[in-house]
Scaffold this motif. Structure first.
Motif, PDB file in Angstrom:
ATOM      1  N   GLU A  84      15.860  10.689 -10.643  1.00 58.47           N
ATOM      2  CA  GLU A  84      14.481  10.402 -10.273  1.00 58.47           C
ATOM      3  C   GLU A  84      13.924   9.227 -11.082  1.00 58.47           C
ATOM      4  N   ALA A  85      14.275   9.172 -12.365  1.00 52.51           N
ATOM      5  CA  ALA A  85      13.821   8.068 -13.215  1.00 52.51           C
ATOM      6  C   ALA A  85      14.391   6.743 -12.717  1.00 52.51           C
ATOM      7  N   HIS A  86      15.635   6.764 -12.267  1.00 55.37           N
ATOM      8  CA  HIS A  86      16.257   5.555 -11.724  1.00 55.37           C
ATOM      9  C   HIS A  86      15.537   5.109 -10.449  1.00 55.37           C
ATOM     10  N   ILE A  87      15.267   6.041  -9.562  1.00 56.09           N
ATOM     11  CA  ILE A  87      14.542   5.734  -8.324  1.00 56.09           C
ATOM     12  C   ILE A  87      13.153   5.192  -8.658  1.00 56.09           C
ATOM     13  N   TYR A  88      12.487   5.813  -9.606  1.00 55.96           N
ATOM     14  CA  TYR A  88      11.145   5.397 -10.016  1.00 55.96           C
ATOM     15  C   TYR A  88      11.151   3.956 -10.537  1.00 55.96           C
ATOM     16  N   ARG A  89      12.109   3.641 -11.403  1.00 64.30           N
ATOM     17  CA  ARG A  89      12.200   2.276 -11.949  1.00 64.30           C
ATOM     18  C   ARG A  89      12.451   1.252 -10.839  1.00 64.30           C
ATOM     19  N   ASN A  90      13.323   1.601  -9.901  1.00 65.98           N
ATOM     20  CA  ASN A  90      13.591   0.677  -8.793  1.00 65.98           C
ATOM     21  C   ASN A  90      12.350   0.476  -7.926  1.00 65.98           C
ATOM     22  N   MET A  91      11.576   1.529  -7.759  1.00 64.43           N
ATOM     23  CA  MET A  91      10.352   1.428  -6.974  1.00 64.43           C
ATOM     24  C   MET A  91       9.325   0.535  -7.676  1.00 64.43           C
ATOM     25  N   VAL A  92       9.246   0.643  -8.991  1.00 62.84           N
ATOM     26  CA  VAL A  92       8.340  -0.216  -9.759  1.00 62.84           C
ATOM     27  C   VAL A  92       8.754  -1.680  -9.591  1.00 62.84           C
TER      28      VAL A  92
ATOM     29  N   GLU B 186       0.826  -1.211   0.000  1.00 59.86           N
ATOM     30  CA  GLU B 186       0.000   0.000   0.000  1.00 59.86           C
ATOM     31  C   GLU B 186       0.861   1.261   0.000  1.00 59.86           C
ATOM     32  N   ILE B 187       1.919   1.242   0.804  1.00 60.99           N
ATOM     33  CA  ILE B 187       2.828   2.399   0.856  1.00 60.99           C
ATOM     34  C   ILE B 187       3.504   2.598  -0.495  1.00 60.99           C
ATOM     35  N   LEU B 188       3.955   1.511  -1.107  1.00 62.76           N
ATOM     36  CA  LEU B 188       4.593   1.606  -2.421  1.00 62.76           C
ATOM     37  C   LEU B 188       3.627   2.155  -3.464  1.00 62.76           C
ATOM     38  N   LYS B 189       2.374   1.708  -3.425  1.00 57.52           N
ATOM     39  CA  LYS B 189       1.390   2.202  -4.391  1.00 57.52           C
ATOM     40  C   LYS B 189       1.157   3.698  -4.232  1.00 57.52           C
ATOM     41  N   LYS B 190       1.044   4.169  -2.996  1.00 54.69           N
ATOM     42  CA  LYS B 190       0.840   5.607  -2.756  1.00 54.69           C
ATOM     43  C   LYS B 190       2.047   6.401  -3.250  1.00 54.69           C
ATOM     44  N   THR B 191       3.240   5.891  -2.964  1.00 56.26           N
ATOM     45  CA  THR B 191       4.457   6.582  -3.402  1.00 56.26           C
ATOM     46  C   THR B 191       4.537   6.602  -4.921  1.00 56.26           C
ATOM     47  N   MET B 192       4.157   5.486  -5.546  1.00 56.29           N
ATOM     48  CA  MET B 192       4.172   5.422  -7.008  1.00 56.29           C
ATOM     49  C   MET B 192       3.205   6.439  -7.608  1.00 56.29           C
ATOM     50  N   GLU B 193       2.048   6.606  -7.001  1.00 49.88           N
ATOM     51  CA  GLU B 193       1.092   7.602  -7.491  1.00 49.88           C
ATOM     52  C   GLU B 193       1.720   8.989  -7.484  1.00 49.88           C
ATOM     53  N   THR B 194       2.445   9.301  -6.431  1.00 51.14           N
ATOM     54  CA  THR B 194       3.110  10.602  -6.330  1.00 51.14           C
ATOM     55  C   THR B 194       4.146  10.766  -7.439  1.00 51.14           C
ATOM     56  N   TRP B 195       4.952   9.713  -7.661  1.00 49.38           N
ATOM     57  CA  TRP B 195       5.972   9.778  -8.707  1.00 49.38           C
ATOM     58  C   TRP B 195       5.344   9.905 -10.095  1.00 49.38           C
ATOM     59  N   ILE B 196       4.252   9.193 -10.327  1.00 50.90           N
ATOM     60  CA  ILE B 196       3.579   9.267 -11.628  1.00 50.90           C
ATOM     61  C   ILE B 196       3.041  10.666 -11.869  1.00 50.90           C
ATOM     62  N   MET B 197       2.449  11.270 -10.841  1.00 56.69           N
ATOM     63  CA  MET B 197       1.938  12.644 -10.995  1.00 56.69           C
ATOM     64  C   MET B 197       3.079  13.608 -11.290  1.00 56.69           C
ATOM     65  N   LYS B 198       4.219  13.431 -10.605  1.00 55.35           N
ATOM     66  CA  LYS B 198       5.371  14.297 -10.857  1.00 55.35           C
ATOM     67  C   LYS B 198       5.883  14.099 -12.276  1.00 55.35           C
ATOM     68  N   GLU B 199       5.947  12.841 -12.706  1.00 54.67           N
ATOM     69  CA  GLU B 199       6.423  12.558 -14.062  1.00 54.67           C
ATOM     70  C   GLU B 199       5.507  13.211 -15.100  1.00 54.67           C
ATOM     71  N   ASN B 200       4.217  13.105 -14.904  1.00 53.95           N
ATOM     72  CA  ASN B 200       3.268  13.696 -15.840  1.00 53.95           C
ATOM     73  C   ASN B 200       3.312  15.218 -15.824  1.00 53.95           C
ATOM     74  N   ARG B 201       3.547  15.776 -14.662  1.00 52.25           N
ATOM     75  CA  ARG B 201       3.538  17.235 -14.520  1.00 52.25           C
ATOM     76  C   ARG B 201       4.853  17.862 -14.977  1.00 52.25           C
ATOM     77  N   ASP B 202       5.979  17.371 -14.437  1.00 54.57           N
ATOM     78  CA  ASP B 202       7.273  18.029 -14.660  1.00 54.57           C
ATOM     79  C   ASP B 202       8.282  17.181 -15.423  1.00 54.57           C
ATOM     80  N   GLY B 203       8.028  15.881 -15.495  1.00 53.46           N
ATOM     81  CA  GLY B 203       9.040  14.977 -16.024  1.00 53.46           C
ATOM     82  C   GLY B 203      10.013  14.606 -14.918  1.00 53.46           C
ATOM     83  N   LEU B 204      10.808  13.586 -15.156  1.00 59.16           N
ATOM     84  CA  LEU B 204      11.774  13.133 -14.156  1.00 59.16           C
ATOM     85  C   LEU B 204      13.178  13.310 -14.698  1.00 59.16           C
ATOM     86  N   ASP B 205      14.082  13.756 -13.811  1.00 55.92           N
ATOM     87  CA  ASP B 205      15.471  13.813 -14.239  1.00 55.92           C
ATOM     88  C   ASP B 205      16.051  12.393 -14.158  1.00 55.92           C
ATOM     89  N   ARG B 206      17.282  12.243 -14.512  1.00 55.11           N
ATOM     90  CA  ARG B 206      17.897  10.919 -14.604  1.00 55.11           C
ATOM     91  C   ARG B 206      17.862  10.166 -13.268  1.00 55.11           C
TER      92      ARG B 206
END
Length: 77
Positions: free
Chosen positions: A28-36, A6-26
């Motif tokens: 952040e993208a690495h952290i995002y992939r590891n979280m997935v 549940e915690i991972l899903k909530k965190t992923m939602e936050t990252w997805i919103m950030k990616e859609n809004r601002d994009g991710l730098d290198r």
């Protein structure tokens, strides 16, 4: 494990919103992939734990026929 998922899903939602809004730098993208990857691994472990829990229920081995499909599922994972 369920709470972790549940915690991972909530965190992923936050990252997805950030990616859609601002994009991710290198970084952040690495952290995002590891979280997935961690989320998928957690869901897989949770699934296996649930299958094992079903296999250990008292009524699952009463006639032996009921345990075969679950064994097939756990072996295919």
């Amino acid at each position: 494990m369920e709470r972790k998922g549940e915690i991972l899903k909530k965190t992923m939602e936050t990252w997805i919103m950030k990616e859609n809004r601002d994009g991710l730098d290198r970084q952040e993208a690495h952290i995002y992939r590891n979280m997935v990857k961690e989320l998928h691994q957690n869901e897989q472990e949770l699934h296996v734990a649930r299958v094992e829990e079903l296999d250990q229920t008292p009524d699952s081995g009463a006639d032996g026929a009921d345990s075969t499909p679950r064994e097939r599922i756990s072996q295919s994972v």
